[in-house]
Write a protein that holds these residues in place. Sequence first.
Motif: not given
Length: 490
Positions: A233-234, A242-247
């Motif tokens: 997503p980054a 937009i808050p990105l999910p941790a991966m």
Amino acid sequence: MQRMPCRVHNGIFMSAFQVLVSFVVIVFLTPAIEYAVVMPRAGRQALPFRWTLDILCSMVAYGGWLAATGSIPIALLMTCALMAVTVVASNIKFRVLGEPLLFSDVVVARSFLQHPKFYLFSIPLAGRIALLVLAIAAPFLLWAYSCAAVLPHLIGVGVLLLGGLSIWLYPAQKLAPTPDITRDAGTLGLPGSIIMYWRQWRRSVDLPPPAALQGKPAYDMVVIVQCESFADPARLGLPPDIPLPAMPGLKRAYDIASQWGPLCVSGFGAYTMRSEYGVIFGQEETDLGFRRYDPFLTAGRERDHAIGNRLGAIGYKSTFIHPHDLRFYNRATLMPTMGFSHMVNPGPHASTPDMPYFGDVALGQTIAGMMQAATAPSLFYAVTMENHGPWPGGPDGQSPLHHYLRHVHNSDRMLLDLIEDMSARNSRALLVFFGDHRPSIPGIVMPSGIRDVPYVAISFPLDDRAARQNPAPLTPAQLNHLIIRMSVQP
């Protein structure tokens, strides 16, 4: 219902007015619709042979409708409608996927009937209504206004044959010597590029057989996971709010991978089969010529190149895993010929709005169970479904993105689970995980020249000396070569 009679005035089939209108439609109106509306507009040229190809394609359509109905007004109406529908459909596809209609998209018609929700979401509401009206009105018009007289049908056959023969005399090898759809859509027009590409595709020669592998299995198991619409997503250029999910799975994979980096795929938002073909067959799209647009159409003639057959020759038992309809891309028939002696279709899955497809975490658990049960060197090739669109919409316009981010986080969790499971095993194993293409989320993630997705290749037991390398860009075909090189012990 009784069809309306065909009127022939003064024993003459076509009045001067009908001839004039037919001429105007075929020579000016339908080519103008194609030229003025079709995308991409960059590189568009009003070349004489582009206009001529549009005219000849209109003749084929007009002749076909006239041969079927015997009615000039209906033939004219349907010829214009066919050109308009084709151009609009191509433009929708171009906006969503970054490509106009191709000859290979004809096979999508069958998939559309099997799983319409895959395609309807990309069509605007007005377009869906228009399709519904056309689907209802066209059969009625064809029946009610067709003519029983023989002469108009024969004239239609003549126009159809004349147009078709004229198109066939066009030198496809000269007009489209190499595949470049952006260039050729501008110089040949949409119908012309579809036909010339199809003719060039038919001329494609089969690949020569590969050299046989020499050696023995380097691993107890090789696991390849082709993750639907998986991207970091980054790297998608999302809005900053937009808050990105941790991966954590992807981060962990980068830390321990023997090799990792961007996988350079050609498709955007679709065309899973291009990436899949490259990884399974190891053939560069530049070497496939006009087969590149849907290489699965001819994959059965290139089975010797398939990774299942090649690794099977040195002792690997191959299994293909996909939790969805195996008729897509004819996998149910093709995969066994590619050396995958076992086909696994996990499920059934009860679809819900939040989880329409079989979940990736559950698929990872299925793979782990199959690894546990393996008693011989094994190759597992899995294709996931959780990230497949369409994603539910909402009034804020960003709901599809939020759904995608939640699902891609689950894919990352599957990756982390597989890493932990394979790390805990007392066996030699190779995990290859990659995305097949970026997601297409209209208005947010749109087609562009940047299309890479992540890939990782992790060898177990972990070797710290192989970790933390610089990223190495690969094509899907090069990823195939890497897998085979790592999987064979000389």
